[in-house]
Design an enzyme around this catalytic site. Structure first.
Site, mmCIF file in Angstrom:
data_model
loop_
_atom_site.group_PDB
_atom_site.id
_atom_site.type_symbol
_atom_site.label_atom_id
_atom_site.label_comp_id
_atom_site.label_asym_id
_atom_site.label_seq_id
_atom_site.Cartn_x
_atom_site.Cartn_y
_atom_site.Cartn_z
ATOM 1 N N ARG A 61 0.850 -1.188 0.000
ATOM 2 C CA ARG A 61 0.000 0.000 0.000
ATOM 3 C C ARG A 61 0.892 1.246 0.000
ATOM 4 O O ARG A 61 1.239 1.793 1.024
ATOM 5 C CB ARG A 61 -0.910 -0.006 1.230
ATOM 6 C CG ARG A 61 -1.805 1.226 1.363
ATOM 7 C CD ARG A 61 -2.842 1.315 0.292
ATOM 8 N NE ARG A 61 -3.800 0.192 0.367
ATOM 9 C CZ ARG A 61 -4.760 -0.017 -0.516
ATOM 10 N NH1 ARG A 61 -4.893 0.811 -1.555
ATOM 11 N NH2 ARG A 61 -5.577 -1.048 -0.393
ATOM 12 N N HIS A 163 1.402 3.157 -10.414
ATOM 13 C CA HIS A 163 0.479 3.651 -9.386
ATOM 14 C C HIS A 163 1.225 4.502 -8.353
ATOM 15 O O HIS A 163 1.384 4.101 -7.193
ATOM 16 C CB HIS A 163 -0.202 2.451 -8.721
ATOM 17 C CG HIS A 163 -1.480 2.744 -8.008
ATOM 18 N ND1 HIS A 163 -1.602 3.720 -7.058
ATOM 19 C CD2 HIS A 163 -2.695 2.167 -8.116
ATOM 20 C CE1 HIS A 163 -2.838 3.722 -6.587
ATOM 21 N NE2 HIS A 163 -3.527 2.786 -7.226
ATOM 22 N N ASP A 212 -11.473 9.881 -7.582
ATOM 23 C CA ASP A 212 -11.007 8.708 -8.314
ATOM 24 C C ASP A 212 -11.391 8.929 -9.776
ATOM 25 O O ASP A 212 -12.442 8.493 -10.234
ATOM 26 C CB ASP A 212 -11.646 7.439 -7.766
ATOM 27 C CG ASP A 212 -10.983 6.167 -8.292
ATOM 28 O OD1 ASP A 212 -10.061 6.291 -9.131
ATOM 29 O OD2 ASP A 212 -11.386 5.061 -7.877
ATOM 30 N N GLU A 268 -1.245 8.648 -11.463
ATOM 31 C CA GLU A 268 -0.920 7.337 -12.005
ATOM 32 C C GLU A 268 -0.967 7.340 -13.540
ATOM 33 O O GLU A 268 -2.031 7.155 -14.125
ATOM 34 C CB GLU A 268 -1.915 6.313 -11.471
ATOM 35 C CG GLU A 268 -2.141 6.402 -9.970
ATOM 36 C CD GLU A 268 -3.391 5.655 -9.522
ATOM 37 O OE1 GLU A 268 -3.773 4.670 -10.186
ATOM 38 O OE2 GLU A 268 -3.995 6.070 -8.516
#
Length: 299
Positions: A61, A163, A212, A268
């Site tokens: 993460r 990412h 997002d 990203e």
């Protein structure tokens, strides 16, 4: 030595001081420390959750996970057995070679090929090569995808994304230039709304609310800026870019520390709207270069 090969990672050290650490698990960059231009103090440029697993039990993460061959849940018929974001980020890569070691920079190449774990869920032939290059104020990550099939017409279709978890104050950071681009808002509550393109009106995009967003056909040259700092990200063959920060939704993420979302933005670069179609014997390269500083330095 500028390259240290440890049991679970490789560490690169530049003669001018900058350092990068790459886990073999997922080929995940988990630390990049570099000084501001004109300064000597090294600063961590990436965010990794204090609850992140770095032992190979699950994807890390934070840092720079490698997403391949699907972004998010699989949508391609050949990816139907894959999990979220594919398999590259949760397989152990091999250290292939030191690709460069001089005053300009130091780089290593890691590789991943089909295995007894991968082939049952993704039977297509492939070879992945990931080249990480450290300069004094820059970090480059290049993903090489080769279709190793020897059969004409046996194409390899995939998505790929880097990412990046950029360490930055979430309430102050902004990303530009994304204005006028078409994007898809994955925070919408219905499938229909998530599939409906929007047009970005903001000159600089913030993440002060749950974000997002998948920007399509983006400029591949971005400034990530906040009052005390900034980074530039330039990409090649990664035509899309995702901006993500979960805000309070981040409390639901088991391997994210409390209020961890306050300390990063994910920017990203990827090829995630549609698929790369790679013919047999051919190689595709997706590259990004992250640099300390801003496109236009403030006075």
């Amino acid at each position: 030595m500028p390259v240290s090969n440890l049991h679970d990672r490789v560490v690169l050290k530049h003669p001018k001081g900058s350092i990068v650490e790459i886990l073999f698990y997922g080929a995940t960059v988990i630390s990049w420390r570099a000084a501001d231009i004109g300064a000597s103090e090294l600063k961590e440029r990436l965010f990794v959750s204090s609850k992140a697993f770095t032992d190979g039990s699950k994807p890390v993460r934070g840092g720079i996970p490698v997403v391949f061959p699907c972004f998010g849940a699989p949508t391609h018929p050949e990816h139907s057995k894959l999990g979220q974001h594919g398999f590259a980020r949760n397989e152990v890569w091999s250290l292939d070679s030191v690709a460069m070691d001089n005053e300009a920079g130091v780089s290593v190449r890691l590789t991943l090929e089909p295995s007894h774990k991968i082939t049952p869920i993704f039977p297509k032939p492939f070879h992945l090569s990931y080249v990480v290059t450290l300069a004094e104020h820059q970090l480059s990550t290049d993903l090489h995808v080769k279709n190793t099939s020897g059969t004409a017409g046996d194409s390899l279709e995939f998505q790929a994304l880097l990412h990046n978890y950029i360490r930055a104050p979430a309430d102050q950071v902004q990303v530009a230039p994304l204005q006028h681009l078409q994007y898809y808002d994955k925070t919408e509550t219905s499938d229909q709304a998530r599939a409906l393109p929007k047009v970005e009106a903001r000159a600089a995009v913030d993440i002060i609310r749950y974000t997002d967003s998948v920007y399509e056909d983006a400029p591949q040259n971005y400034e990530v800026a906040w009052p005390e700092g900034g980074l530039k990200i330039r990409s090649v063959n990664l035509k899309d870019v995702v901006i993500w920060n979960p805000q309070e939704e981040g409390r639901k993420i088991a391997d994210m520390e409390e209020d961890g979302w306050k300390h990063y933005i994910c920017v990203e670069p990827g090829f995630v709207r549609g698929f790369v179609k790679l013919e047999a014997g051919k190689t595709w390269i997706g590259q990004q270069v992250i640099s300390v500083g801003r496109l236009v330095e403030s006075a």
